[in-house]
Motif scaffolding. Structure first.
Motif, short mmCIF file in Angstrom:
data_model
loop_
_atom_site.label_atom_id
_atom_site.label_comp_id
_atom_site.label_asym_id
_atom_site.label_seq_id
_atom_site.Cartn_x
_atom_site.Cartn_y
_atom_site.Cartn_z
N THR A 54 0.83 -1.20 0.00
CA THR A 54 0.00 0.00 0.00
C THR A 54 0.87 1.25 0.00
OG1 THR A 54 -1.70 -1.18 1.26
CG2 THR A 54 -1.85 1.22 1.17
N VAL A 55 0.62 2.12 -0.98
CA VAL A 55 1.32 3.39 -1.09
C VAL A 55 0.26 4.45 -1.35
CG1 VAL A 55 3.03 4.74 -2.37
CG2 VAL A 55 3.42 2.30 -1.96
N GLY A 56 -0.02 5.28 -0.36
CA GLY A 56 -1.09 6.25 -0.52
C GLY A 56 -2.42 5.56 -0.76
N ASP A 57 -3.10 5.93 -1.83
CA ASP A 57 -4.39 5.33 -2.17
C ASP A 57 -4.25 4.10 -3.07
OD1 ASP A 57 -5.75 7.29 -0.74
OD2 ASP A 57 -5.89 8.62 -2.48
N ALA A 58 -3.01 3.79 -3.47
CA ALA A 58 -2.79 2.65 -4.37
C ALA A 58 -2.45 1.40 -3.57
CB ALA A 58 -1.66 2.97 -5.34
N SER A 59 -2.94 0.27 -4.02
CA SER A 59 -2.70 -0.98 -3.31
C SER A 59 -2.58 -2.14 -4.30
CB SER A 59 -3.82 -1.26 -2.31
OG SER A 59 -3.59 -2.46 -1.60
N GLU A 60 -1.67 -3.05 -4.03
CA GLU A 60 -1.50 -4.26 -4.84
C GLU A 60 -1.44 -5.46 -3.92
OE1 GLU A 60 -1.60 -4.31 -8.06
OE2 GLU A 60 -1.42 -2.16 -8.46
N SER A 61 -1.96 -6.59 -4.39
CA SER A 61 -1.94 -7.82 -3.60
C SER A 61 -1.18 -8.92 -4.32
CB SER A 61 -3.37 -8.30 -3.32
OG SER A 61 -4.08 -7.36 -2.55
N LEU A 62 -0.40 -9.68 -3.57
CA LEU A 62 0.36 -10.79 -4.11
C LEU A 62 0.20 -12.01 -3.20
CD1 LEU A 62 3.82 -9.12 -4.96
CD2 LEU A 62 1.94 -9.59 -6.54
N THR A 63 0.50 -13.17 -3.73
CA THR A 63 0.60 -14.35 -2.89
C THR A 63 1.90 -14.23 -2.08
OG1 THR A 63 1.87 -15.66 -4.47
CG2 THR A 63 -0.53 -15.72 -4.67
N PRO A 64 2.03 -14.96 -0.98
CA PRO A 64 3.29 -14.93 -0.22
C PRO A 64 4.50 -15.31 -1.07
CG PRO A 64 1.56 -15.88 1.12
CD PRO A 64 0.97 -15.72 -0.26
N GLU A 65 4.34 -16.26 -1.97
CA GLU A 65 5.45 -16.65 -2.84
C GLU A 65 5.88 -15.48 -3.72
OE1 GLU A 65 6.40 -19.50 -6.73
OE2 GLU A 65 4.36 -19.36 -5.93
N GLN A 66 4.91 -14.83 -4.34
CA GLN A 66 5.23 -13.68 -5.19
C GLN A 66 5.85 -12.55 -4.38
OE1 GLN A 66 1.14 -13.26 -6.55
NE2 GLN A 66 1.76 -13.71 -8.67
N ALA A 67 5.31 -12.30 -3.19
CA ALA A 67 5.82 -11.23 -2.35
C ALA A 67 7.27 -11.48 -1.95
CB ALA A 67 4.95 -11.08 -1.10
N ALA A 68 7.60 -12.71 -1.61
CA ALA A 68 8.97 -13.04 -1.22
C ALA A 68 9.93 -12.78 -2.38
CB ALA A 68 9.06 -14.49 -0.76
N ASN A 69 9.53 -13.17 -3.57
CA ASN A 69 10.39 -12.93 -4.74
C ASN A 69 10.53 -11.44 -5.03
OD1 ASN A 69 10.99 -15.65 -5.30
ND2 ASN A 69 9.06 -15.92 -6.39
N ALA A 70 9.44 -10.70 -4.90
CA ALA A 70 9.50 -9.25 -5.11
C ALA A 70 10.43 -8.59 -4.11
CB ALA A 70 8.10 -8.65 -5.00
N ALA A 71 10.38 -9.05 -2.85
CA ALA A 71 11.24 -8.48 -1.82
C ALA A 71 12.71 -8.82 -2.07
CB ALA A 71 10.81 -9.00 -0.45
N THR A 72 12.98 -10.02 -2.55
CA THR A 72 14.35 -10.39 -2.89
C THR A 72 14.89 -9.47 -3.97
OG1 THR A 72 14.05 -12.71 -2.27
CG2 THR A 72 15.79 -12.22 -3.86
N ILE A 73 14.11 -9.28 -5.02
CA ILE A 73 14.53 -8.41 -6.13
C ILE A 73 14.83 -7.00 -5.62
CG2 ILE A 73 13.71 -7.26 -8.23
CD1 ILE A 73 12.13 -9.86 -8.84
N SER A 74 13.93 -6.45 -4.84
CA SER A 74 14.07 -5.07 -4.38
C SER A 74 15.26 -4.89 -3.46
CB SER A 74 12.79 -4.62 -3.69
OG SER A 74 11.70 -4.66 -4.58
N MET A 75 15.48 -5.84 -2.54
CA MET A 75 16.60 -5.72 -1.62
C MET A 75 17.94 -5.82 -2.34
SD MET A 75 15.55 -4.89 1.31
CE MET A 75 17.12 -5.05 2.16
N ILE A 76 17.99 -6.58 -3.41
CA ILE A 76 19.24 -6.67 -4.17
C ILE A 76 19.54 -5.36 -4.88
CG2 ILE A 76 20.37 -7.83 -6.12
CD1 ILE A 76 18.98 -10.41 -5.20
N THR A 77 18.51 -4.67 -5.36
CA THR A 77 18.77 -3.36 -5.97
C THR A 77 19.34 -2.40 -4.94
OG1 THR A 77 16.54 -2.43 -5.59
CG2 THR A 77 16.87 -3.70 -7.62
#
Length: 290
Positions: A54-77
């Motif tokens: 959630t960022v302001g009025d925008a929101s996105e939902s992911l499965t836990p698997e997808q969220a973990a992969n997204a977090a891995t990608i972002s932390m590496i950047t």
């Protein structure tokens, strides 16, 4: 006609539906008899695990698997010292290529989050299906593009990927921006996950080892907790968001950062306030003990 000795597919299809209706009727009765508590239990029983960004009025939902992969990608950047736009580009690409799932199949010999092809020099099948390796390889190619940060997101992604559908990445830019903002710490308390109850025990040492490998996380372990130290408030929130996004696979039950806490068992889609300094940069992660 079903051959002798084989199950009747139509009959098999009917049986689960009947059991499901019986189960639903039973839990509904419990909910009615139990009043508000029963109703809450019924809702908890049937809802699916999800992670919300959630960022302001925008929101996105992911499965836990997808969220973990997204977090891995972002932390590496972040580990590589790249701007948030790099996370947006990488996330938009992975959404398009794999829906943020670490696939063991794809077109031709494409594999992994970014559908990288071993035959095209991206690495071995084992390497490109390792999210950490695959992300770093994607970012290597990204950084090789002169002035990449000045390009439009979809054009950068296409320059790296060489896809047959060059305009498709633009379809995911908006959702990628929301996820990136929450995951790199630009937006505090932007990631929360509602998960199933833990079935077993976690390992604080394993959480620390994953943090060290993914983003050179520095920390210490004390029993069922690991404390990771960040260099600033935004990085602390990025680490906290990474921990929540990996809560399912690592059996994490609680995360604390600054004056906020996420609790897997108590209103898990919110960060409650706690009595601690608002500018704290230590992230405390607690794993299940049984």
């Amino acid at each position: 006609m079903t051959p002798a000795g084989q199950d009747d597919p139509a009959a098999e299809a009917r049986r689960p539906r009947r059991r499901a209706w019986l189960t639903l009727a039973a839990v509904t009765a419990v909910a009615i008899l139990g009043g508000a508590y029963g109703a809450r239990w019924l809702i908890d029983e049937f809802r699916s695990p999800t992670c919300e960004f959630t960022v302001g009025d925008a929101s996105e939902s992911l499965t836990p698997e997808q969220a973990a992969n997204a977090a891995t990608i972002s932390m590496i950047t972040l580990e590589r010292g790249l701007p948030p736009k790099a996370a947006t580009v990488a996330l938009a690409t992975a959404i398009q290529e794999s829906k943020l799932r670490n696939l063991n199949y794809g077109d031709a010999d494409s594999l992994g989050l970014f559908q990288q092809r071993p035959s095209q020099g991206w690495g071995t099948p084992e390497e490109v299906t390792d999210p950490v390796y695959a992300t770093n390889t994607f970012l290597d190619a990204l950084e090789a593009i002169p002035d990449w940060s000045e390009w439009v997101v979809t054009e950068i992604a296409q320059e790296v990927q060489r896809s047959r559908y060059p305009d498709a990445y633009a379809d995911h830019e908006g959702e990628a921006r929301v996820m990136a903002s929450a995951l790199v710490g630009q937006t505090h308390a932007g990631v929360a996950c509602r998960l199933d109850a833990v079935d077993g025990a976690g390992s604080a040492q394993d959480v620390l080892a994953k943090a060290e490998r993914t983003f050179s996380g520095q920390g210490s372990v004390d029993g069922d907790t690991v404390t990771l130290q960040a260099s600033g408030a935004d990085q602390a929130w990025a680490v906290a968001s990474w921990a929540v996004a990996h809560a399912e696979v690592q059996d994490i039950v609680g995360v604390q950062v600054a004056d906020r806490a996420w609790d897997r068992h108590d209103d898990p889609l919110t960060w409650r306030s706690i009595d601690a300094p608002a500018d704290g940069t230590a992230v405390t992660i607690t794993v299940a003990t049984s």
